[in-house]
Scaffold this motif. Structure first.
Motif, PDB file in Angstrom:
ATOM      1  N   ARG A   1      -6.470   1.102  -2.531  1.00 10.31           N
ATOM      2  CA  ARG A   1      -7.812   0.767  -2.957  1.00 10.31           C
ATOM      3  C   ARG A   1      -7.989   1.216  -4.396  1.00 10.31           C
ATOM      4  O   ARG A   1      -7.359   2.183  -4.848  1.00 10.31           O
ATOM      5  CB  ARG A   1      -8.873   1.400  -2.064  1.00 10.31           C
ATOM      6  N   ALA A   2      -8.843   0.505  -5.127  1.00 13.97           N
ATOM      7  CA  ALA A   2      -9.139   0.859  -6.510  1.00 13.97           C
ATOM      8  C   ALA A   2     -10.615   0.606  -6.762  1.00 13.97           C
ATOM      9  O   ALA A   2     -11.174  -0.414  -6.334  1.00 13.97           O
ATOM     10  CB  ALA A   2      -8.275   0.038  -7.468  1.00 13.97           C
ATOM     11  N   ASP A   3     -11.283   1.533  -7.473  1.00 15.25           N
ATOM     12  CA  ASP A   3     -12.699   1.435  -7.783  1.00 15.25           C
ATOM     13  C   ASP A   3     -12.898   1.578  -9.285  1.00 15.25           C
ATOM     14  O   ASP A   3     -12.389   2.530  -9.906  1.00 15.25           O
ATOM     15  CB  ASP A   3     -13.490   2.525  -7.052  1.00 15.25           C
TER      16      ASP A   3
ATOM     17  N   LEU B   1     -10.141  -3.501  -5.939  1.00 19.49           N
ATOM     18  CA  LEU B   1      -8.938  -3.794  -5.153  1.00 19.49           C
ATOM     19  C   LEU B   1      -9.073  -3.159  -3.774  1.00 19.49           C
ATOM     20  O   LEU B   1      -9.444  -1.989  -3.653  1.00 19.49           O
ATOM     21  CB  LEU B   1      -7.681  -3.254  -5.848  1.00 19.49           C
ATOM     22  N   ARG B   2      -8.758  -3.946  -2.738  1.00 15.39           N
ATOM     23  CA  ARG B   2      -8.729  -3.456  -1.367  1.00 15.39           C
ATOM     24  C   ARG B   2      -7.545  -4.095  -0.654  1.00 15.39           C
ATOM     25  O   ARG B   2      -7.495  -5.318  -0.507  1.00 15.39           O
ATOM     26  CB  ARG B   2     -10.027  -3.807  -0.619  1.00 15.39           C
ATOM     27  N   ARG B   3      -6.592  -3.284  -0.222  1.00 14.12           N
ATOM     28  CA  ARG B   3      -5.455  -3.773   0.564  1.00 14.12           C
ATOM     29  C   ARG B   3      -5.378  -2.963   1.846  1.00 14.12           C
ATOM     30  O   ARG B   3      -5.195  -1.739   1.806  1.00 14.12           O
ATOM     31  CB  ARG B   3      -4.138  -3.666  -0.219  1.00 14.12           C
ATOM     32  N   ALA B   4      -5.518  -3.648   2.967  1.00 15.01           N
ATOM     33  CA  ALA B   4      -5.471  -2.970   4.267  1.00 15.01           C
ATOM     34  C   ALA B   4      -4.079  -2.393   4.512  1.00 15.01           C
ATOM     35  O   ALA B   4      -3.075  -2.831   3.914  1.00 15.01           O
ATOM     36  CB  ALA B   4      -5.836  -3.955   5.373  1.00 15.01           C
ATOM     37  N   ALA B   5      -4.020  -1.409   5.399  1.00 12.45           N
ATOM     38  CA  ALA B   5      -2.745  -0.743   5.700  1.00 12.45           C
ATOM     39  C   ALA B   5      -1.743  -1.737   6.262  1.00 12.45           C
ATOM     40  O   ALA B   5      -2.066  -2.548   7.127  1.00 12.45           O
ATOM     41  CB  ALA B   5      -2.979   0.398   6.692  1.00 12.45           C
ATOM     42  N   ARG B   6      -0.525  -1.664   5.753  1.00 15.04           N
ATOM     43  CA  ARG B   6       0.561  -2.518   6.226  1.00 15.04           C
ATOM     44  C   ARG B   6       1.827  -1.669   6.344  1.00 15.04           C
ATOM     45  O   ARG B   6       1.991  -0.659   5.643  1.00 15.04           O
ATOM     46  CB  ARG B   6       0.801  -3.693   5.285  1.00 15.04           C
ATOM     47  N   THR B   7       2.727  -2.072   7.239  1.00 11.36           N
ATOM     48  CA  THR B   7       3.970  -1.335   7.462  1.00 11.36           C
ATOM     49  C   THR B   7       4.971  -1.662   6.361  1.00 11.36           C
ATOM     50  O   THR B   7       5.231  -2.832   6.072  1.00 11.36           O
ATOM     51  CB  THR B   7       4.564  -1.681   8.831  1.00 11.36           C
ATOM     52  N   LEU B   8       5.542  -0.635   5.747  1.00 11.53           N
ATOM     53  CA  LEU B   8       6.543  -0.831   4.705  1.00 11.53           C
ATOM     54  C   LEU B   8       7.904  -1.088   5.345  1.00 11.53           C
ATOM     55  O   LEU B   8       8.231  -0.510   6.393  1.00 11.53           O
ATOM     56  CB  LEU B   8       6.613   0.393   3.799  1.00 11.53           C
ATOM     57  N   PRO B   9       8.738  -1.931   4.733  1.00 12.51           N
ATOM     58  CA  PRO B   9      10.039  -2.280   5.324  1.00 12.51           C
ATOM     59  C   PRO B   9      11.101  -1.215   5.062  1.00 12.51           C
ATOM     60  O   PRO B   9      12.112  -1.474   4.410  1.00 12.51           O
ATOM     61  CB  PRO B   9      10.379  -3.606   4.626  1.00 12.51           C
ATOM     62  N   LEU B  10      10.874  -0.016   5.573  1.00 15.26           N
ATOM     63  CA  LEU B  10      11.853   1.059   5.382  1.00 15.26           C
ATOM     64  C   LEU B  10      11.658   2.117   6.454  1.00 15.26           C
ATOM     65  O   LEU B  10      10.600   2.223   7.064  1.00 15.26           O
ATOM     66  CB  LEU B  10      11.726   1.674   3.985  1.00 15.26           C
TER      67      LEU B  10
ATOM     68  N   ASP C   1     -10.073   4.096 -10.741  1.00 16.34           N
ATOM     69  CA  ASP C   1      -9.396   5.117  -9.931  1.00 16.34           C
ATOM     70  C   ASP C   1      -8.653   4.410  -8.808  1.00 16.34           C
ATOM     71  O   ASP C   1      -9.269   3.706  -7.990  1.00 16.34           O
ATOM     72  CB  ASP C   1     -10.394   6.109  -9.343  1.00 16.34           C
ATOM     73  N   VAL C   2      -7.336   4.577  -8.757  1.00 12.55           N
ATOM     74  CA  VAL C   2      -6.481   3.937  -7.749  1.00 12.55           C
ATOM     75  C   VAL C   2      -6.087   4.983  -6.719  1.00 12.55           C
ATOM     76  O   VAL C   2      -5.598   6.061  -7.075  1.00 12.55           O
ATOM     77  CB  VAL C   2      -5.229   3.318  -8.392  1.00 12.55           C
ATOM     78  N   ARG C   3      -6.285   4.670  -5.449  1.00  9.91           N
ATOM     79  CA  ARG C   3      -5.976   5.611  -4.368  1.00  9.91           C
ATOM     80  C   ARG C   3      -5.001   4.980  -3.385  1.00  9.91           C
ATOM     81  O   ARG C   3      -5.236   3.882  -2.879  1.00  9.91           O
ATOM     82  CB  ARG C   3      -7.243   6.033  -3.624  1.00  9.91           C
ATOM     83  N   LEU C   4      -3.891   5.681  -3.107  1.00  7.24           N
ATOM     84  CA  LEU C   4      -2.911   5.260  -2.109  1.00  7.24           C
ATOM     85  C   LEU C   4      -3.011   6.186  -0.903  1.00  7.24           C
ATOM     86  O   LEU C   4      -3.049   7.409  -1.056  1.00  7.24           O
ATOM     87  CB  LEU C   4      -1.489   5.319  -2.675  1.00  7.24           C
ATOM     88  N   ALA C   5      -3.042   5.601   0.293  1.00  6.91           N
ATOM     89  CA  ALA C   5      -3.081   6.374   1.539  1.00  6.91           C
ATOM     90  C   ALA C   5      -1.942   5.908   2.433  1.00  6.91           C
ATOM     91  O   ALA C   5      -1.759   4.703   2.637  1.00  6.91           O
ATOM     92  CB  ALA C   5      -4.422   6.189   2.247  1.00  6.91           C
TER      93      ALA C   5
END
Length: 329
Positions: free
Chosen positions: A199-201, A208-217, A241-245
């Protein structure tokens, strides 16, 4: 033809010897390398029993850190020629913990041998499943070489801890796009499959809003990985402000934030001043709101009745105009 007991007994003995000396014909075998070796290597049957179709196809060992486990490898040479078999553990996990009683075994014709070995789990080993193998390599004339790999599955028991962090978050412009760089670190003792939300504000709200997704690893314990997240349409002029969860199985979670200031191409210092002014205005508005809430009730009422300086100037001009009109009359 008269019955001869001695001949019948001899036949039974020979049949039993054939089963004893040729376990390859009776039991399931681990994988063999090209060359079709005529000798065999497999987990030994329990309690010294003869090989059978129910024999183990691989070794399975389970223990806590610091445990020493013992087992036995069965070698068989049903041929009429001697065979020399070299043995070694294979694999960075369980294979490195194997200690064989002999590294080389000479098998005479029509014989079997059992080779004891031990697996020592280090005291600092992390709980989980590990794979290894015992590799047997044959040598000798007459095409009796080849290699047999006997799998070893080892499980380290103990409490499992799931812990995941996201670190070193940074955003960099790339032409009209941007790239979010970050590092994931598995700080637990179980393998994790992370899920990422972004997400970014900006100054005016969400950009920016990107819902949680499974990473290929799959991230193993103690490992880290550097990753990137493409952002094809960031704002052209904004302070963001960009936030990764990140989350993973077992309750693992973590988050991190980075700041990013976007400028249109060729904007230079002017764009920086505009963004700074916008940020300053937003801060000033918030400050005035906070100050208003902190005033006593009487002062808040008085402040509510105050008018901007521009309004006072307009009132003064009106009064002057009225005065002039009366003088003319």
């Amino acid at each position: 033809m008269p019955f001869r007991p001695r001949t019948a007994v001899s036949g039974v003995i020979l049949a039993a010897a054939a089963v004893l000396l040729c376990p390859a014909a009776a039991g399931a075998q681990p994988s063999a390398a090209p060359g079709d070796p005529r000798w065999s290597a497999a987990p030994a049957p329990g309690d010294g029993a003869e090989p059978s179709a129910q024999d183990r196809p691989y070794f399975y060992l389970e223990g806590a850190p610091g445990t020493v486990m013992n087992d036995r490898l069965a070698l068989s040479n049903p041929t009429g020629h001697a065979v020399t078999v070299r043995l070694r553990g294979s694999g960075s996990g369980a294979g490195a913990w194997l200690a064989l009683a002999a590294r080389e075994v000479k098998l005479p014709a029509h014989t079997r041998a059992g080779v004891p070995f031990s697996a020592t789990v280090p005291r600092d080993a992390l709980p989980g499943d590990l794979a290894g193998a015992i590799v047997a390599t044959g040598g000798g004339a007459g095409g009796r070489g080849g290699r047999v790999t006997v799998p070893v599955h080892l499980r380290v028991t103990g409490p499992e801890l799931s812990a995941l962090t996201v670190e070193n978050v940074a955003v960099r412009g790339r032409g009209s796009a941007a790239v979010i760089r970050y590092t994931l670190v598995n700080r637990g003792n179980t393998s994790l499959t992370p899920r990422l939300a972004v997400r970014a504000d900006g100054l005016s709200g969400p950009v920016l809003r990107r819902a949680a997704r499974t990473l290929p690893l799959t991230l193993k314990p103690g490992r880290s990985v550097d990753l990137t997240e493409e952002w094809p349409d960031p704002p052209a002029l904004d302070a963001v402000d960009v936030r990764l969860a990140v989350t993973a199985e077992g309750g693992a979670h973590g988050s991190a934030t980075a700041s990013y200031t976007a400028f249109p191409p060729g904007a230079g210092a002017g764009a920086a001043l505009v963004v700074a002014a916008g940020a300053g205005s937003a801060v000033a508005v918030r400050w005035r709101r906070v100050q208003g809430r902190n005033r006593p009730p009487g002062e808040r009422d008085a402040a509510a009745g105050e008018r901007p300086a521009g309004g006072e100037v307009a009132d003064a001009a009106g009064r002057l105009a009225n005065t002039g009109s009366g003088a003319r009359s």
